[in-house]
Design a protein around this motif. Structure first.
Motif, PDB file in Angstrom:
ATOM      1  N   CYS A 165       0.858  -1.184   0.000  1.00  0.00           N
ATOM      2  CA  CYS A 165       0.000   0.000   0.000  1.00  0.00           C
ATOM      3  C   CYS A 165       0.900   1.242   0.000  1.00  0.00           C
ATOM      4  O   CYS A 165       1.860   1.319   0.764  1.00  0.00           O
ATOM      5  CB  CYS A 165      -0.885  -0.024   1.252  1.00  0.00           C
ATOM      6  N   CYS A 220       0.214   3.096   3.827  1.00  0.00           N
ATOM      7  CA  CYS A 220       0.677   2.525   5.105  1.00  0.00           C
ATOM      8  C   CYS A 220       1.763   1.474   4.900  1.00  0.00           C
ATOM      9  O   CYS A 220       2.282   0.937   5.868  1.00  0.00           O
ATOM     10  CB  CYS A 220      -0.503   1.959   5.892  1.00  0.00           C
ATOM     11  N   CYS A 223      -7.065  -0.605   0.572  1.00  0.00           N
ATOM     12  CA  CYS A 223      -6.088  -1.263   1.441  1.00  0.00           C
ATOM     13  C   CYS A 223      -6.851  -1.854   2.622  1.00  0.00           C
ATOM     14  O   CYS A 223      -7.702  -1.205   3.224  1.00  0.00           O
ATOM     15  CB  CYS A 223      -5.048  -0.254   1.928  1.00  0.00           C
ATOM     16  N   CYS A 282      -5.431   0.348   6.006  1.00  0.00           N
ATOM     17  CA  CYS A 282      -5.720   1.774   6.234  1.00  0.00           C
ATOM     18  C   CYS A 282      -6.911   2.271   5.422  1.00  0.00           C
ATOM     19  O   CYS A 282      -7.406   3.370   5.660  1.00  0.00           O
ATOM     20  CB  CYS A 282      -4.481   2.620   5.949  1.00  0.00           C
ATOM     21  N   VAL A 312      -7.272   3.165   2.217  1.00  0.00           N
ATOM     22  CA  VAL A 312      -7.155   4.019   1.027  1.00  0.00           C
ATOM     23  C   VAL A 312      -7.448   3.210  -0.233  1.00  0.00           C
ATOM     24  O   VAL A 312      -7.297   1.981  -0.261  1.00  0.00           O
ATOM     25  CB  VAL A 312      -5.744   4.674   0.895  1.00  0.00           C
TER      26      VAL A 312
HETATM   27 ZN   LIG Z   1      -2.755   0.977   3.593  1.00  0.00          ZN
END
Ligand SMILES: [Zn+2]
Length: 237
Positions: free
Chosen positions: A199, A202, A223, A226, A228
């Motif tokens: 990712c 993160c 992700c 996190c 996104v």
């Molecule tokens: Zn992430």
């Protein structure tokens, strides 16, 4: 790349434009606040000087009352002495009269000192008012410039808002909700390119099967850690 991700990236760039514009607006507001603080400082000087005048005027008035009282008392003593036969009582009255005379003289010189002080303080008010006026005059051109800058930025902002709305209208409603929620909760950048097999936000490794889904552009993948929305940049892995 999934066509929705392309639209989201466009929306994100519009949102980043808006953020940049808001930063510029905040800068203008900061500069205006700094000018305001300078005016407030000068205003405070004026009001403090005016308060000092008011205090001195009050003290002067109190002295006038006191002096008048002493004068009346002295007059009574003089009248009493006139009708009193020479003797112990008359001597006491004479002593009181002398003592009170020096007290009265002290109070009168205090009154003169206070009257001078009022004059000096009034001069300070005049100077402080001139200082305030000077600050305002000095700021005037800068304030005009700031207002013009603000109006320019506001025009940019209106255009950016319109562009944002047009871009958002093209995005799938559910995806738009997800994107807006992510932005509120995380950071302004929520559509993020993958960093190799991880990712890009993160740096958690993304499992191979999800990577191939993202690469194929078949789904809009987030992700797992996190949240996104991930994509593989053109020419990427
Ligand atoms: Zn992430």
């Amino acid at each position: 790349m999934h066509p929705d991700v392309v639209k989201l990236l466009d929306l994100q760039s519009k949102d980043l434009d808006l953020l940049e514009i808001d930063t510029r607006l905040a800068d203008v507001a900061d500069e205006e606040a700094e000018l305001d603080r300078a005016v407030e400082g000068a205003e405070h000087t004026v009001s403090a000087a005016a308060q000092a005048v008011a205090d001195a005027v009050q003290r002067r008035a109190e002295l006038e009352v006191k002096i008048e009282t002493y004068r009346v008392q002295q007059e009574r003593r003089r009248q009493a002495i006139e009708i009193t036969h020479p003797g112990k009582r008359a001597a006491t009255l004479m002593a009181e009269l002398d003592l009170a005379r020096s007290v009265l003289a002290q109070e009168e010189s205090e009154w003169i000192r206070m009257a001078d002080r009022v004059t000096t303080l009034e001069q300070e008010v005049t100077e402080a008012e001139a200082g305030l006026e000077a600050v305002r005059e000095q700021q005037a051109p800068e304030r005009i410039q700031l207002k013009e800058r603000e109006a320019d930025i506001q025009r940019d902002r209106d255009a950016a808002l319109k562009a944002r709305a047009e871009s958002a209208a093209l995005v799938d409603k559910r995806l738009l909700t997800r994107y807006d929620r992510l932005r509120r909760n995380r950071s302004p950048r929520v559509v993020v390119p993958m960093n190799g097999s991880a990712c890009g936000s993160c740096f958690t490794a993304v499992p191979l099967h999800r990577r191939s889904l993202i690469k194929g552009g078949a789904v809009v993948e987030g992700c797992e850690v996190c949240g996104v929305i991930l994509y593989i940049p053109e020419g990427g892995e």
